[in-house]
Design an enzyme around this catalytic site. Sequence first.
Site, mmCIF file in Angstrom:
data_model
loop_
_atom_site.group_PDB
_atom_site.id
_atom_site.type_symbol
_atom_site.label_atom_id
_atom_site.label_comp_id
_atom_site.label_asym_id
_atom_site.label_seq_id
_atom_site.Cartn_x
_atom_site.Cartn_y
_atom_site.Cartn_z
ATOM 1 N N GLU A 1 -2.724 6.477 -5.649
ATOM 2 C CA GLU A 1 -3.057 6.068 -4.285
ATOM 3 C C GLU A 1 -2.388 6.980 -3.264
ATOM 4 O O GLU A 1 -2.984 7.332 -2.243
ATOM 5 C CB GLU A 1 -2.622 4.623 -4.069
ATOM 6 C CG GLU A 1 -3.077 4.010 -2.756
ATOM 7 C CD GLU A 1 -2.830 2.511 -2.730
ATOM 8 O OE1 GLU A 1 -3.780 1.755 -3.001
ATOM 9 O OE2 GLU A 1 -1.682 2.113 -2.469
ATOM 10 N N TYR B 1 0.859 -1.189 0.000
ATOM 11 C CA TYR B 1 0.000 0.000 0.000
ATOM 12 C C TYR B 1 0.893 1.236 0.000
ATOM 13 O O TYR B 1 1.853 1.313 0.761
ATOM 14 C CB TYR B 1 -0.903 -0.012 1.240
ATOM 15 C CG TYR B 1 -1.699 1.259 1.431
ATOM 16 C CD1 TYR B 1 -2.922 1.446 0.807
ATOM 17 C CD2 TYR B 1 -1.212 2.288 2.240
ATOM 18 C CE1 TYR B 1 -3.653 2.611 0.986
ATOM 19 C CE2 TYR B 1 -1.934 3.460 2.432
ATOM 20 C CZ TYR B 1 -3.145 3.613 1.795
ATOM 21 O OH TYR B 1 -3.858 4.780 1.978
ATOM 22 N N HIS B 2 0.540 2.223 -0.822
ATOM 23 C CA HIS B 2 1.383 3.406 -1.019
ATOM 24 C C HIS B 2 0.901 4.568 -0.154
ATOM 25 O O HIS B 2 -0.189 5.104 -0.366
ATOM 26 C CB HIS B 2 1.351 3.820 -2.487
ATOM 27 C CG HIS B 2 2.524 4.638 -2.922
ATOM 28 N ND1 HIS B 2 2.891 5.823 -2.299
ATOM 29 C CD2 HIS B 2 3.410 4.463 -3.931
ATOM 30 C CE1 HIS B 2 3.948 6.314 -2.904
ATOM 31 N NE2 HIS B 2 4.292 5.513 -3.901
ATOM 32 N N GLY B 3 1.692 4.963 0.838
ATOM 33 C CA GLY B 3 1.378 6.140 1.643
ATOM 34 C C GLY B 3 1.641 7.414 0.855
ATOM 35 O O GLY B 3 2.155 7.377 -0.270
ATOM 36 N N SER C 1 3.936 -1.045 -5.980
ATOM 37 C CA SER C 1 2.700 -0.551 -5.385
ATOM 38 C C SER C 1 1.726 -0.288 -6.525
ATOM 39 O O SER C 1 1.878 0.700 -7.252
ATOM 40 C CB SER C 1 2.932 0.737 -4.598
ATOM 41 O OG SER C 1 1.688 1.244 -4.145
#
Length: 216
Positions: free
Chosen positions: A88, A15-17, A82
């Site tokens: 995202e 998951y890409h912050g 990602s």
Amino acid sequence: MEKIPEEGPALIIFYHGAIPIDFYYFMAKIFIHKGRTCRVVADHFVFKIPGFSLLLDVFCALHGPREKCVEILRSGHLLAISPGGVREALISDETYNIIWGNRKGFAQVAIDAKVPIIPMFTQNIREGFRSLGGTRLFRWLYEKFRYPFAPMYGGFPVKLRTYLGDPIPYDPKITAEELAEKTKNAVQALIDKHQRIPGNIMSALLERFQKKQKIN
């Protein structure tokens, strides 16, 4: 860490912050404890930023294409992707919604290279840095120019914990669409288990002083 193989290839899907600072630490820990490097697929725009070429070399970053990713995995390396990418990073928020659209190229890479997929998620990554990319204006700018114009804020010293899910083994009978959905569900399961929704910056800061983690 035991879910990262001592040798041989694997595709890590994360998951890409807003800023993937968790992945920088992840790469460092793998190198220190396993003696391995992990290549990562980065958005093409970062390769155009002046002065970034050395940094990208240090992080073993590449921008594809699919054939190059398959080649790296077949050579026995670790590779991270990602699927949500910059979209995202900009548009997702403290609700931690996964924004992959219909992307399944990463799944086809895993199938072509015949490697397992390891899902990854970092707790509180959205509380460390926040993006305003979800607003209508900045979202339109990104979709129009494919460049992250949205401002960010943060740098908060929140408690970050990175979790790796069980590896999804190579299955010659599965399609790319099915594998992409299976991987998305695995990442979502990590979010559901380990992340407070919606995320809260103050709570994430206070977690630094908690000796034991509270499981949702």
